[in-house]
Write an enzyme that holds these catalytic residues in place. Structure first.
Site, PDB file in Angstrom:
ATOM      1  N   ASP A 198     -20.525  22.908  -8.925  1.00 22.25           N
ATOM      2  CA  ASP A 198     -21.655  24.366  -9.968  1.00 22.25           C
ATOM      3  C   ASP A 198     -21.833  23.157 -11.411  1.00 22.25           C
ATOM      4  OD1 ASP A 198     -23.315  25.974 -11.641  1.00 22.25           O
ATOM      5  OD2 ASP A 198     -23.150  26.892 -10.488  1.00 22.25           O
ATOM      6  N   HIS A 265     -28.312  23.290 -10.659  1.00 21.33           N
ATOM      7  CA  HIS A 265     -26.273  23.909 -10.710  1.00 21.33           C
ATOM      8  C   HIS A 265     -24.999  22.199 -10.381  1.00 21.33           C
ATOM      9  CE1 HIS A 265     -27.072  27.560 -12.724  1.00 21.33           C
ATOM     10  NE2 HIS A 265     -27.726  28.014 -11.393  1.00 21.33           N
ATOM     11  N   GLU A 328     -32.203  29.052  -9.269  1.00 15.88           N
ATOM     12  CA  GLU A 328     -31.729  28.745 -11.459  1.00 15.88           C
ATOM     13  C   GLU A 328     -31.998  27.367 -11.185  1.00 15.88           C
ATOM     14  OE1 GLU A 328     -28.904  32.468 -13.147  1.00 15.88           O
ATOM     15  OE2 GLU A 328     -28.213  30.598 -12.216  1.00 15.88           O
TER      16      GLU A 328
HETATM   17  C1  ACM Z   1     -26.914  33.668  -8.914  1.00 17.28           C
HETATM   18  O1  ACM Z   1     -26.511  34.411  -9.019  1.00 17.28           O
HETATM   19  N1  ACM Z   1     -27.480  32.139  -9.586  1.00 17.28           N
HETATM   20  C2  ACM Z   1     -27.570  33.403  -7.597  1.00 17.28           C
END
Ligand code: ACM
Length: 768
Positions: A198, A265, A328
């Site tokens: 991440d 990420h 995201e």
């Molecule tokens: C997530 O909670 N971004 C998958």
């Protein structure tokens, strides 16, 4: 085939179950599909042999695991043999003709002659052994157990019974990961989704790209080296360690699905190899929670990197599924990059979402060519997702419905229903996590098959998964608090037939499970049972007598209390109705199960004028206009469990409801300064800036409304010259009666955040 005489699933639907103790199900979680009581019983004592067929290595491994578990948790030594024994024994038989045909299923029969577990596959045999272990641990005692005669036929409702652990935001040791895997096995869960990369850390050694762990695995926390914060935070798993963890999981019939999050990420990866990004810049490994903007490039060099990383990942993880994230990924950097825009147009794609679809599709092709399947978060539906991709639905359940209708397999892991980073109660003594609270009852109520699917579409639901995102879980104790006992609720949702779901039955079986946690040293949350000690503060202040009522979230158990300073045990008065207590006084209260075992540690409330005129930060409420609320420790990476504070990163405005202001002349605030380490992406514009009157801002107390009269204004100290925790004191303009107070920090929003630990309203001459 169903047992004709007695099927628990039917009985459980009856409201009479609570009093039907003779027929109460044994304390098994998850509840088996079918269970029938027989005649008589069997005493299992040390020395009873566990017998497996000679040469069946899988059965032998399960028998050894089971015998070791029973020894450690019950203190009974059960010898494992590969030959028939005379007298009662525990037989584990893998048998292609075993009566339960479903994968992972088993039968378990107990009579005076012994125990017999039969299964068609090794996983089924293992789960039969887990059920027997639970039967042998109905309480926290050690020694022999009398088992009732039973006939169980059992198999899971879903093939995917998952738990995700985020090891990127905070890192867990191999030993801690294995502790979690062991507990998963004891709940019959079988998929461990391991979030390994991440923005805040890259946690898996990749031999070809050593910078990923030399640079990407480490970050410098805000306030590094101060106030319990490490100078450098991080860690990673070597390939050797990963092999060990994969083998540990496999021995417990758990598949580890690794996740490499992309194209977003990606900040830790780009910090390690800036050419992976599109800006030409080199970020540091992120210390900000939220949504960061760094995206992988879409050029050949990026795909070569991804392919090479996947080669090493596939060599380590035998899982048929590889998780590629997809969540995201805000597209600002792709929009701003001429090279990315040129690629998008050359590919004839309409926008950046389609480009993400193309990106994920390419990775999917690579996985497919290597015999693996792609799984990703539900954003992968926004582009041209590969037809055979599996979708993990997290933004509610709509993604699952859409995906299943399009013919994709789906796994349900919706937020907030199955997210574990939400607090389990709004008690002020909860540790860090998201608010509003998400209690055990609503966790238990989750149904994995969303409404709106036909029977055919519902077949695409592989199962469900709980997600432990660890931004606010800096230590493994935090992880355990978040995961347990909600994992028990998930186990039942994913294993037991829907018709057997019954909250009261689950509650009745939970005390035994809590005892198993205690035996194993699992630091579970007792939030559902912790006793809340209620008084009406203003009535008590006015009359000198408090009317005390007790309750707990689950409305379950016996509540016992003391008012004489002694610890509340089963001999203390049992709470039956509200009682009056002259001030000052101290109430202590605890909850116990019917068998006398503890449900929740004692809680205490001091009732005196000073306490009744104060509130903890966790007892304040947000001001109108912003419902974001988070409870955090001031040092984000400090590994000790520390006091946590409620913050609203969008507006540092809180309300103290119904404050009694008669005779109050001053206000005292225990304040705390916290790093503003939040990546809010496009929501940054929502942060409310309040005009400050002094250089570092102040805490302003308004009466009634947030634009009401100012009763006090307490200047904040210079952040560079004051500790993170500090007191604010000042006069409060004299008032009468009961009013709401609005408490506003006006500190500049490009600086630190401030929170309230406690606020106390003081009459003239009062001592703290
Ligand atoms: C997530 O909670 N971004 C998958």
């Amino acid at each position: 085939m169903r047992f004709a005489s007695f099927v628990f699933g039917l009985l459980l639907c009856s409201a009479a179950i609570a009093s039907a103790t003779a027929a109460a199900p044994p304390a098994l979680i998850p509840l088996p599909a079918q269970l029938e009581r027989g005649e008589g019983s069997l005493r299992v004592d040390a020395g009873m042999p566990v017998v497996v067929e000679p040469g069946d290595a899988g059965a032998r491994a399960t028998a050894d695991y089971f015998a070791d578990l029973v020894q450690r948790t019950r203190g009974l030594a059960l010898p494992v043999r590969e030959a028939a024994a005379s007298g009662p024994s525990i037989r584990l038989q893998r048998d292609p003709h075993a009566p339960v045909t479903q994968a992972e299923g088993y039968t378990l029969d107990i009579d005076a002659q012994g125990v017999r577990i039969r299964a068609r596959d090794q996983a089924g045999l293992f789960y039969g052994a887990v059920t027997l272990w639970q039967l042998l641990t109905p309480d926290a005692q050690r020694g022999a157990v009398n088992l009732p005669a039973l006939h169980i036929r059992d198999w899971p409702r879903f093939a995917w019974r998952g738990l995700m652990l985020d090891s990127a935001r905070h890192f867990q040791s191999v030993d801690e990961v294995e502790q979690l895997l062991e507990q998963m096995a004891r709940h019959k869960l079988n998929v461990f989704h391991w979030h390994l990369t991440d923005d805040q850390g890259w946690r898996i050694e990749i031999k070809r790209y050593p910078e990923l762990t030399r640079i990407g695995a480490w970050r410098t926390p805000p306030g590094a080296g101060q106030d319990g914060e490490p100078a450098r935070y991080g860690g990673y798993y070597t390939q050797e360690q990963i092999r060990q963890v994969v083998a540990y999981a496999a021995a417990r019939h758990i598949t580890i699905v690794p996740e490499l999050d992309m194209p977003g990420h990606a900040q830790a990866a780009i910090a390690s190899y800036p050419w992976l990004g599109v800006t030409g810049k080199t970020p540091s490994v992120s210390v900000d929670w939220g949504v960061n903007p760094w995206l992988y490039n879409v050029d050949d060099a990026s795909f070569d990197f991804v392919d090479h990383v996947l080669d090493e990942v596939m060599a380590l993880f035998p899982s048929p599924y590889i998780h590629v994230g997809g969540d995201e990924a805000i597209k600002d950097q792709w929009q701003a990059s001429p090279a990315v825009q040129a690629k998008l147009h050359a590919l004839g794609l309409k926008d950046e979402d389609a480009l993400q679809g193309w990106f994920i599709g390419r990775v999917g092709d690579y996985l497919k060519a290597h015999g693996r399947r792609l799984i990703g978060w539900d954003e992968i539906l926004e582009g041209q997702v590969p037809a055979d991709a599996t979708v993990m639905s997290w933004r509610g359940t709509q993604g699952a419905v859409e995906a299943a209708r399009k013919g994709h397999d789906v796994v349900l892991s919706p937020s907030p229903e199955l997210y574990l980073d939400g607090l389990q109660s709004d008690r002020a003594d909860e540790t860090s996590g998201r608010l509003p609270a998400h209690d055990l009852a609503s966790y238990y109520a989750f149904e994995p098959v969303p409404k709106g699917l036909s029977a055919d579409q519902a077949r695409h639901v592989l199962g469900a998964q709980a997600n432990a995102w660890t931004e606010h879980m800096p230590s493994y104790r935090h992880v355990e608090h978040a995961v347990f006992p909600r994992l028990a609720a998930l186990a039942e949702a994913t294993w037991s037939p829907a018709a057997t779901h019954d909250w009261r039955s689950f509650l009745a079986r939970l005390p035994a499970q809590l005892a198993r946690y205690r035996t194993a040293g699992v630091d579970y949350a007792d939030s559902a049972f912790a006793v809340d000690i209620h008084v009406d503060a203003n009535t008590a202040l006015a009359s000198g007598t408090a009317r005390v009522s007790l309750s707990n979230q689950a409305g379950y158990g016996q509540l016992h209390y003391t008012v004489d300073g002694t610890p509340p045990d089963l001999h203390a008065p049992r709470y039956r109705q509200p009682f009056a207590l002259k001030l000052p006084a101290t109430v202590r209260a605890a909850a116990f199960a019917d068998d006398g075992s503890p449900l929740a540690a004692p809680r205490e409330r001091v009732l005196n004028a000073a306490q009744l005129r104060s509130r903890l930060g966790g007892e304040l409420v947000n001001c109108p206009g912003s419902d974001f609320r988070l409870r955090v420790q001031p040092s984000p990476d400090a590994s000790a469990l520390a006091t946590a504070y409620d913050i609203n990163v969008f507006d540092t405005c809180q309300r103290y409801l119904q404050a009694s202001l008669d005779q109050v002349t001053s206000v005292h605030v225990e304040a705390v300064r916290l790093p503003r380490n939040y990546a809010l992406a496009h929501d940054a514009k929502l942060v409310v800036s309040r005009p400050a009157a002094t250089p570092f801002g102040e805490l302003v107390v308004h009466r009634d409304r947030c634009d009401g009269p100012v009763l006090a204004s307490l200047p904040l100290p210079d952040p560079a010259r004051s500790p993170a925790r500090f007191d604010l004191d000042g006069p409060l303009a004299a008032q009468h009666g009961v009013h709401d107070l609005c408490l506003i920090y006006t500190a500049p929003i490009d600086g630190p955040l401030y929170a309230i630990g406690r606020i106390a309203l003081r009459p003239q001459g009062a001592t703290p």
